[in-house]
Motif scaffolding. Structure first.
Motif, PDB file in Angstrom:
ATOM      1  N   ILE A  17      43.010  43.991  43.426  1.00  0.00           N
ATOM      2  CA  ILE A  17      44.000  45.073  43.343  1.00  0.00           C
ATOM      3  C   ILE A  17      45.032  44.757  42.270  1.00  0.00           C
ATOM      4  CG2 ILE A  17      45.889  46.200  44.579  1.00  0.00           C
ATOM      5  CD1 ILE A  17      44.153  45.927  47.120  1.00  0.00           C
ATOM      6  N   ASN A  18      45.470  43.513  42.229  1.00  0.00           N
ATOM      7  CA  ASN A  18      46.452  43.081  41.237  1.00  0.00           C
ATOM      8  C   ASN A  18      45.883  43.239  39.833  1.00  0.00           C
ATOM      9  OD1 ASN A  18      48.390  41.769  39.694  1.00  0.00           O
ATOM     10  ND2 ASN A  18      48.712  40.162  41.184  1.00  0.00           N
ATOM     11  N   PHE A  19      44.643  42.838  39.629  1.00  0.00           N
ATOM     12  CA  PHE A  19      44.013  42.934  38.311  1.00  0.00           C
ATOM     13  C   PHE A  19      43.859  44.386  37.877  1.00  0.00           C
ATOM     14  CE2 PHE A  19      40.238  43.296  35.621  1.00  0.00           C
ATOM     15  CZ  PHE A  19      40.634  42.487  34.570  1.00  0.00           C
ATOM     16  N   CYS A  20      43.454  45.238  38.797  1.00  0.00           N
ATOM     17  CA  CYS A  20      43.232  46.648  38.462  1.00  0.00           C
ATOM     18  C   CYS A  20      44.534  47.407  38.226  1.00  0.00           C
ATOM     19  CB  CYS A  20      42.437  47.327  39.563  1.00  0.00           C
ATOM     20  SG  CYS A  20      40.746  46.729  39.680  1.00  0.00           S
ATOM     21  N   SER A  21      45.622  46.988  38.861  1.00  0.00           N
ATOM     22  CA  SER A  21      46.885  47.718  38.713  1.00  0.00           C
ATOM     23  C   SER A  21      47.542  47.451  37.366  1.00  0.00           C
ATOM     24  CB  SER A  21      47.853  47.356  39.843  1.00  0.00           C
ATOM     25  OG  SER A  21      48.301  46.027  39.700  1.00  0.00           O
ATOM     26  N   ASN A  22      47.278  46.304  36.768  1.00  0.00           N
ATOM     27  CA  ASN A  22      47.867  45.977  35.464  1.00  0.00           C
ATOM     28  C   ASN A  22      46.954  44.990  34.771  1.00  0.00           C
ATOM     29  OD1 ASN A  22      49.456  45.605  33.265  1.00  0.00           O
ATOM     30  ND2 ASN A  22      51.024  44.442  34.309  1.00  0.00           N
ATOM     31  N   TYR A  50      55.432  43.163  35.934  1.00  0.00           N
ATOM     32  CA  TYR A  50      54.824  43.158  34.621  1.00  0.00           C
ATOM     33  C   TYR A  50      55.111  41.840  33.915  1.00  0.00           C
ATOM     34  CZ  TYR A  50      53.822  48.074  35.210  1.00  0.00           C
ATOM     35  OH  TYR A  50      53.329  49.250  35.679  1.00  0.00           O
ATOM     36  N   VAL A  51      54.282  41.502  32.938  1.00  0.00           N
ATOM     37  CA  VAL A  51      54.378  40.223  32.251  1.00  0.00           C
ATOM     38  C   VAL A  51      55.730  40.043  31.572  1.00  0.00           C
ATOM     39  CG1 VAL A  51      53.359  38.810  30.429  1.00  0.00           C
ATOM     40  CG2 VAL A  51      51.887  40.106  31.943  1.00  0.00           C
ATOM     41  N   ILE A  79      58.202  46.337  38.639  1.00  0.00           N
ATOM     42  CA  ILE A  79      57.206  46.052  39.674  1.00  0.00           C
ATOM     43  C   ILE A  79      55.917  46.805  39.385  1.00  0.00           C
ATOM     44  CG2 ILE A  79      56.696  46.272  42.139  1.00  0.00           C
ATOM     45  CD1 ILE A  79      59.694  45.976  42.640  1.00  0.00           C
ATOM     46  N   THR A  80      54.790  46.098  39.522  1.00  0.00           N
ATOM     47  CA  THR A  80      53.498  46.735  39.271  1.00  0.00           C
ATOM     48  C   THR A  80      53.080  47.591  40.437  1.00  0.00           C
ATOM     49  OG1 THR A  80      52.304  44.825  40.139  1.00  0.00           O
ATOM     50  CG2 THR A  80      52.657  44.916  37.770  1.00  0.00           C
TER      51      THR A  80
END
Length: 80
Positions: A17-22, A50-51, A79-80
């Motif tokens: 989920i984290n990878f797909c969101s950003n 975000y980074v 926040i992502t």
């Protein structure tokens, strides 16, 4: 043992989920913290911002809703 068996699939789902969101950054965030007796250690956690969140923070400081070193604003755009 049962806890580990439960947490492994949960960790994989949260990572996906984290990878797909950003897709522009790493899944995990690491930060150096100070622990017992002042000993430094590296802490890892799932990235939830975000980074470039630290760079954006300077522009958002005027919206801070907390006193002291804490920073909090409603609907934080980092926040992502």
């Amino acid at each position: 043992m049962v806890g580990i068996l439960f947490l492994i699939p949960l960790t994989i789902v949260v990572a996906m989920i984290n990878f797909c969101s950003n897709e522009n950054g790493p899944i995990f965030y690491s930060q150096e913290r100070i622990g017992k007796n002042g000993k430094k250690f590296k802490m890892y956690k799932f990235r939830s911002m975000y980074v470039n969140a630290e760079e954006i923070l300077e522009d958002l400081l005027k919206h801070n809703e907390m006193d002291g070193p804490a920073f909090k604003i409603k609907d934080d755009p980092r926040i992502t």
